[in-house]
Design an enzyme around this catalytic site. Structure first.
Site, PDB file in Angstrom:
ATOM      1  CE  LYS A  97      -3.830  -2.000   2.705  1.00  0.00           C
ATOM      2  NZ  LYS A  97      -4.929  -1.744   1.755  1.00  0.00           N
TER       3      LYS A  97
ATOM      4  NE  ARG B 269     -10.946  -9.925  -2.120  1.00  0.00           N
ATOM      5  CZ  ARG B 269     -11.272  -8.965  -2.976  1.00  0.00           C
ATOM      6  NH1 ARG B 269     -11.578  -9.276  -4.229  1.00  0.00           N
ATOM      7  NH2 ARG B 269     -11.297  -7.705  -2.603  1.00  0.00           N
TER       8      ARG B 269
END
EC number: 3.4.11.1
Length: 503
Positions: A286, A360
């Protein structure tokens, strides 16, 4: 703080106890156009028109959120009167009530008032009774008094002067209001736990810390806690979960908490919370700006733990299982790489196209694990996608489900709790975006409908029970000057379970 409930019909002259009872302050509502609420009319009469004269003099105009203290008012037992502006009477709404209540608490918390008589819960809020007003007021007060200073060298251990609040309610609502007050306190305690966990830094709130928190909850509230370590997770073949965890020196934990409030044979509601205690993005790193807020990537886990704590304190007659897969997502020589293929507990192979779509990857194995409980419903909660923030902002939680009945229950609970959610699509056509040339599916589906394709990914692992997904990326915490965890969606989840339990 101590909360008590007393029925009072101001229109029938039964308010003598409130008028003469000793307290530090009585809180009254004033609408615009110099209109007094029912309680204010009685107080005004006892005070020989003082309240009316103050309003006519322009000291308070009734605009929403304006406040004014009156001291040494004759004819009543309270040493102060707090007038709170309610806005226009014909536009009075749930939001207006909440804004007025917030203004009242802020005014009171700035004083040395200890005991308060609170009449605003009886205001005419459309489609709401006094019990709703009590619950909303208690939650608002607890929100105003919440503070997180544990990590400072000199934590602020001071408590507000306000200790006792007496709510006047419509007599017909007195029993319901007492229940609502108890539920509100339990709910606030659960939200405080969720906020504390979220606000802790990633070097403190590690997967092991979350596991120890779960064990303490079990000890304090009579729950059953199972915490699975690395070898047990490996034995379950949760390779998707472990592919995320392997880049960190912090060992992963798989937490299972059981609350039994109904018969043992009754199917439980299973809550699954994403527990990434720090999300660097992994190899798909990030940007540095704002990365500190990635300590909040475990807010799904925090909300699940906060909810089961609230449920236990309420003593709801329902069975609940909380599942928390927890680890860090860090870059390392052995971390997931874009293009890696992992095998989930279900047996489906997943091509990891972006290591920053890791939530996920841990949730899919937890959703498969949930099948063993033969659940009545499964709800997963996750700070899953920035795309959900683009779609809904920071007001509504994203709700996804193919089960219309379950989605309807959750939306009803969100409205009742004042914890709004918005249902987004989950059409099969979106599944095409998850196709992989090399595995059964990819872990991302491109930029279009990113929150939808993330939910579609999870749906592939939740086919054997009623399931819903809550994307709380936009609602779990606030940025900027008010930076901090919100405690959402604990109110929504708790209300859903209250409704399911018939409480």
């Amino acid at each position: 703080m101590d909360f008590s409930i007393k029925g009072c019909d101001w229109s029938k002259g039964s308010a003598k106890g409130f008028l003469t009872g000793k307290s530090d302050c009585i809180v009254l509502g004033v609408f615009e156009a110099q209109t007094l609420s029912g309680a204010a009319l009685d107080i005004d009469e006892a005070a020989k028109g003082l309240v009316s004269r103050v309003i006519k003099a322009g000291d308070i105009d009734g605009k929403l959120g304006k406040t004014l203290f009156l001291h040494e008012v004759s004819g009543i037992g309270a040493s102060r009167v707090l007038l709170v502006g309610l806005g226009k009477q014909d536009a009075f709404s749930q939001k207006a009530y909440n804004d007025a209540v917030k203004a009242a608490w802020r005014a009171l918390l700035g004083t040395k008032v200890v005991q308060v008589t609170f009449t605003l819960a009886q205001l005419p809020v459309p489609e709401r009774a006094s019990d709703w007003g009590v619950r909303a007021a208690i939650l608002a007060l607890r929100n105003e008094t919440y503070k997180f200073t544990q990590m400072k060298s000199k934590p602020d251990a001071s408590a507000p002067a306000l200790k006792r609040i007496v709510f006047s309610v419509d007599p017909a609502d007195e029993k319901a209001a007492k229940i609502a007050a108890k539920q509100a306190v339990a709910l606030a305690n659960g939200m405080d736990l969720t906020r504390d966990l979220g606000n802790l830094p990633g070097n403190v709130c590690t997967p092991t810390y979350l596991a120890n928190t779960a064990k303490k909850l079990a000890k304090d509230w009579g729950l059953k806690a199972d915490v699975l370590g690395l070898k047990q997770i490996q034995a379950l073949k949760m390779s998707s979960f472990l592919s995320v965890a392997k880049g960190s020196v912090e060992p992963p934990q798989f937490i299972v908490l059981h609350y039994q409030g109904a018969a043992a044979k009754a199917a439980p509601v299973v809550l699954v919370g994403k527990g990434i205690t720090f999300d660097s993005g992994g190899i798909s790193l990030k940007p540095g700006e704002g990365m500190d807020e990635m300590k909040y990537d475990m807010c799904g886990a925090g909300s699940v733990l906060g909810t089961i704590r609230a449920v236990a304190e309420m003593g709801l007659k329902i069975n609940v299982v909380a599942i928390v897969p927890t680890c860090e997502n860090m870059p390392a020589g052995n971390a997931n790489k874009p293009g890696d293929i992992v095998t989930s507990m279900k047996g489906l192979t997943i091509e990891v196209l972006n290591t920053d779509a890791e939530g996920r990857l841990i949730l899919c194995d937890a959703l498969t694990y949930a099948e063993r409980f033969k659940p009545a419903a499964v709800i997963d909660v996750a700070t899953l996608t920035g795309a959900c923030i683009i779609a809904l902002g920071h007001h509504n939680t994203g709700l996804f489900s193919k089960d219309d009945a379950l989605a309807g229950e959750l939306l009803d609970a969100s409205r009742e709790a004042g914890d709004p959610a918005w249902r987004l699509p989950l059409d099969d056509e979106y599944q095409d975006q998850l196709k992989s040339n090399f595995a059964d599916l990819a872990n991302i589906g491109g930029r279009p409908a990113g929150s939808v394709t993330a939910a579609c990914f999870l749906s592939r692992f939740a086919e054997n029970y009623p399931w819903a997904h809550l994307d709380i990326a936009g609602t779990a915490w606030k940025s900027g000057a008010a930076k901090g965890a919100t405690g959402r969606p604990v109110p929504l989840l708790a209300q859903f379970l209250i409704d399911r339990a018939g409480a």
